[in-house]
Structures are given as C-alpha cells and as structure tokens.
Write a protein that holds these residues in place. Structure first.
Motif, mmCIF file in Angstrom:
data_model
loop_
_atom_site.group_PDB
_atom_site.id
_atom_site.type_symbol
_atom_site.label_atom_id
_atom_site.label_comp_id
_atom_site.label_asym_id
_atom_site.label_seq_id
_atom_site.Cartn_x
_atom_site.Cartn_y
_atom_site.Cartn_z
ATOM 1 N N ILE A 118 19.169 -18.847 22.321
ATOM 2 C CA ILE A 118 17.732 -19.126 22.463
ATOM 3 C C ILE A 118 17.472 -20.626 22.293
ATOM 4 O O ILE A 118 16.744 -21.239 23.089
ATOM 5 C CB ILE A 118 16.902 -18.310 21.448
ATOM 6 N N GLU A 121 18.524 -22.564 25.299
ATOM 7 C CA GLU A 121 17.572 -22.386 26.405
ATOM 8 C C GLU A 121 16.306 -23.212 26.179
ATOM 9 O O GLU A 121 15.777 -23.825 27.111
ATOM 10 C CB GLU A 121 17.231 -20.900 26.565
ATOM 11 N N VAL A 156 7.992 -20.267 27.848
ATOM 12 C CA VAL A 156 9.086 -19.442 27.316
ATOM 13 C C VAL A 156 8.708 -17.965 27.208
ATOM 14 O O VAL A 156 9.315 -17.226 26.437
ATOM 15 C CB VAL A 156 9.562 -19.977 25.946
ATOM 16 N N LEU A 159 11.351 -15.457 27.000
ATOM 17 C CA LEU A 159 12.214 -15.462 25.812
ATOM 18 C C LEU A 159 11.584 -14.744 24.619
ATOM 19 O O LEU A 159 12.238 -14.551 23.596
ATOM 20 C CB LEU A 159 12.545 -16.899 25.393
#
Length: 167
Positions: A118, A121, A156, A159
C-alpha cells in the motif's frame, strides 16, 4: 485589397453569485458542505446532525447551540452559543486547529507485506500519507493504520480497505 478577417466570439456564462469564504459561514449546512467539499471525513465531527460514535459536534438544543465532545456514549458540552453563526465560527476554528481532522483512513493492516504494498502504491501516486500503530485485538495484536489527507482520498479510492479485510 485585403481579405476580411473572420472573427469568432465565444461567450462563457459566468456565475457571479458571490461565494462565501469560510470565515463568513453562518449555518451548519454551509459548514457541512465546506467540510465535504474539502474531503474532511464526517465520522469524527457531527455537523448538521450526522451520527458519530465519538468526536465533537454542534447541536441546536432549543435555540441554544452546543459544541460538545462525545466518547463511549458520554456527551460533554464544551461551550454554549446563543447564535448558530457564533457556534459555526467556533466549530470551524476548532476543526481547522485539529491536525488530524482532515485525515482519511484507508485501512488497518496486520501483514508487513500488505503495508509495504500500500505504501509503495501511495508513493508511486505521489500521495502524502501517514501511519500509526494500534493494539487492535490486544497488546499482542498490533495493526498499522494508513491515512491520507483531505481530497487525496479521491486518488486512492481503489485502495480503501473493506472492513472484512482487517481481520
């Protein structure tokens, strides 16, 4: 003899309706809209009646406005106001002074590999983030929470962790 030049005029309709600056807010509705427009999470502040488990909020109680704090169902009034405008002005000042108010949690992670994935990213997307560690299921079950600030959350959304992934 010169050829006439063709002139094309394009008009854009402008909205000259004056927008209020944040220092001119007078209502909870205006404050709520500003918070949402600026991507403040609405789970720690009750503005205009949204439910929270804990945090601060504004409430109109028979024409008297209250700025309160609630934790574990115990509500404590911090300050009273005779006008909505004064209450909103105070609430905005308090929210803006809270360095964590604009943080949006994207997840709670247990596995180091998932945390690294994470964070990698987020860094690829050039999204600023912060982390902390909490004892999730007790002193031997530490989890890492990852947060992004304000409208970075829009970058995001893919995510954001679902609740069932935290176990």
């Amino acid at each position: 003899m010169t050829k006439p030049t063709k002139i094309v005029l394009k008009f854009k309709i402008l909205d000259f309706k004056k927008r209020k600056s944040e220092t001119e807010f007078e209502t909870e509705l205006e404050l709520e809209k500003w918070l949402k427009d600026n991507c403040y999470p609405m789970n720690e502040y009750s503005i205009n009646g949204n439910f929270i488990y804990e945090g601060c909020g504004l409430k109109n109680n028979g024409g008297i406005y209250q700025w309160y704090f609630i934790e574990r169902v115990v509500k404590t009034t911090i300050k009273y106001f005779s006008t909505e405008k004064d209450a909103v002005k105070y609430a905005l000042k308090e929210i803006k002074a809270d360095e964590h108010a604009k943080l949006n949690q994207i997840g709670i992670y247990k596995e180091k590999e998932e945390i690294e994935r994470i964070i990698s990213e987020l860094e690829k997307r050039e999204v600023e983030y912060s982390t902390d560690k909490i004892p999730y299921g007790g002193i031997n079950d530490w989890r890492t929470r990852i947060f992004v600030s304000g409208c970075e959350i829009k970058k995001v959304e893919d995510l954001i962790q679902n609740e069932e992934k935290t176990t």
